[in-house]
Scaffold this motif. Structure first.
Motif, mmCIF file in Angstrom:
data_model
loop_
_atom_site.group_PDB
_atom_site.id
_atom_site.type_symbol
_atom_site.label_atom_id
_atom_site.label_comp_id
_atom_site.label_asym_id
_atom_site.label_seq_id
_atom_site.Cartn_x
_atom_site.Cartn_y
_atom_site.Cartn_z
ATOM 1 N N PRO A 85 0.797 -1.233 0.000
ATOM 2 C CA PRO A 85 0.000 0.000 0.000
ATOM 3 C C PRO A 85 0.836 1.292 0.000
ATOM 4 O O PRO A 85 0.342 2.350 -0.375
ATOM 5 N N LEU A 86 2.103 1.216 0.390
ATOM 6 C CA LEU A 86 2.976 2.392 0.435
ATOM 7 C C LEU A 86 3.690 2.654 -0.885
ATOM 8 O O LEU A 86 4.261 3.723 -1.075
ATOM 9 N N VAL A 87 3.667 1.681 -1.791
ATOM 10 C CA VAL A 87 4.370 1.796 -3.068
ATOM 11 C C VAL A 87 3.529 2.634 -4.035
ATOM 12 O O VAL A 87 2.364 2.319 -4.280
ATOM 13 N N GLU A 88 4.135 3.694 -4.575
ATOM 14 C CA GLU A 88 3.399 4.574 -5.491
ATOM 15 C C GLU A 88 3.113 3.895 -6.822
ATOM 16 O O GLU A 88 2.012 3.987 -7.344
ATOM 17 N N ILE A 139 5.357 -3.644 -8.385
ATOM 18 C CA ILE A 139 5.226 -4.806 -7.493
ATOM 19 C C ILE A 139 5.160 -6.099 -8.306
ATOM 20 O O ILE A 139 5.815 -7.085 -7.976
ATOM 21 N N ALA A 140 4.407 -6.092 -9.377
ATOM 22 C CA ALA A 140 4.255 -7.288 -10.210
ATOM 23 C C ALA A 140 5.568 -7.701 -10.872
ATOM 24 O O ALA A 140 5.773 -8.879 -11.156
ATOM 25 N N PHE A 141 6.450 -6.742 -11.097
ATOM 26 C CA PHE A 141 7.704 -7.032 -11.791
ATOM 27 C C PHE A 141 8.919 -7.042 -10.861
ATOM 28 O O PHE A 141 10.049 -7.108 -11.322
ATOM 29 N N GLN A 164 14.145 0.315 -1.675
ATOM 30 C CA GLN A 164 14.032 0.174 -3.129
ATOM 31 C C GLN A 164 12.628 0.532 -3.601
ATOM 32 O O GLN A 164 12.430 0.904 -4.753
ATOM 33 N N LEU A 165 11.672 0.410 -2.702
ATOM 34 C CA LEU A 165 10.265 0.579 -3.053
ATOM 35 C C LEU A 165 9.642 1.863 -2.538
ATOM 36 O O LEU A 165 8.766 2.435 -3.177
ATOM 37 N N VAL A 166 10.061 2.280 -1.353
ATOM 38 C CA VAL A 166 9.430 3.421 -0.688
ATOM 39 C C VAL A 166 10.529 4.322 -0.130
ATOM 40 O O VAL A 166 11.411 3.850 0.580
#
Length: 106
Positions: free
Chosen positions: A23-26, A31-33, A66-68
């Motif tokens: 939920p924090l990833v813009e 996410i799928a990759f 790496q994500l957020v």
């Protein structure tokens, strides 16, 4: 090919990680990759839990960052059990470099 004097941790976030971090990833398509990450470690790996304890907080922080960005992690890593609930980890003892050029340092 050259065998490097390193072992590795192959780290892949678990579903528990994605439930908290997703939920924090813009960019939700990322996410799928998302691909696993390989962390090079000292070659002398005798005890898996000891190796995980040594690197778990740095790895968890890197995986999250790496994500957020600019957000505190929504979970804590206190021991190897916590870490392996958020990340699937495989440990390997051989790294072979198939590229003849020396890697550049960042």
């Amino acid at each position: 090919m050259k065998t490097l004097n390193r072992a590795f941790l192959y780290v892949h976030p678990t579903e528990k990680f994605w439930q908290l971090v997703g939920p924090l990833v813009e960019d939700k398509d990322f996410i799928a990759f998302h691909e696993p990450t390989i962390y090079l470690i000292d070659e002398d790996i005798w005890d898996e839990e000891t190796v995980i304890k040594k690197y778990m907080k740095k790895i968890a922080t890197n995986e999250f960052n790496q994500l957020v960005e600019h957000t505190e992690m929504p979970f804590e890593i206190n021991d190897a059990t916590d870490f392996t609930s958020y990340f699937k980890v495989d440990i390997g003892g051989a790294v072979v470099d198939c590229i003849s050029a020396a890697p550049e340092r960042i």
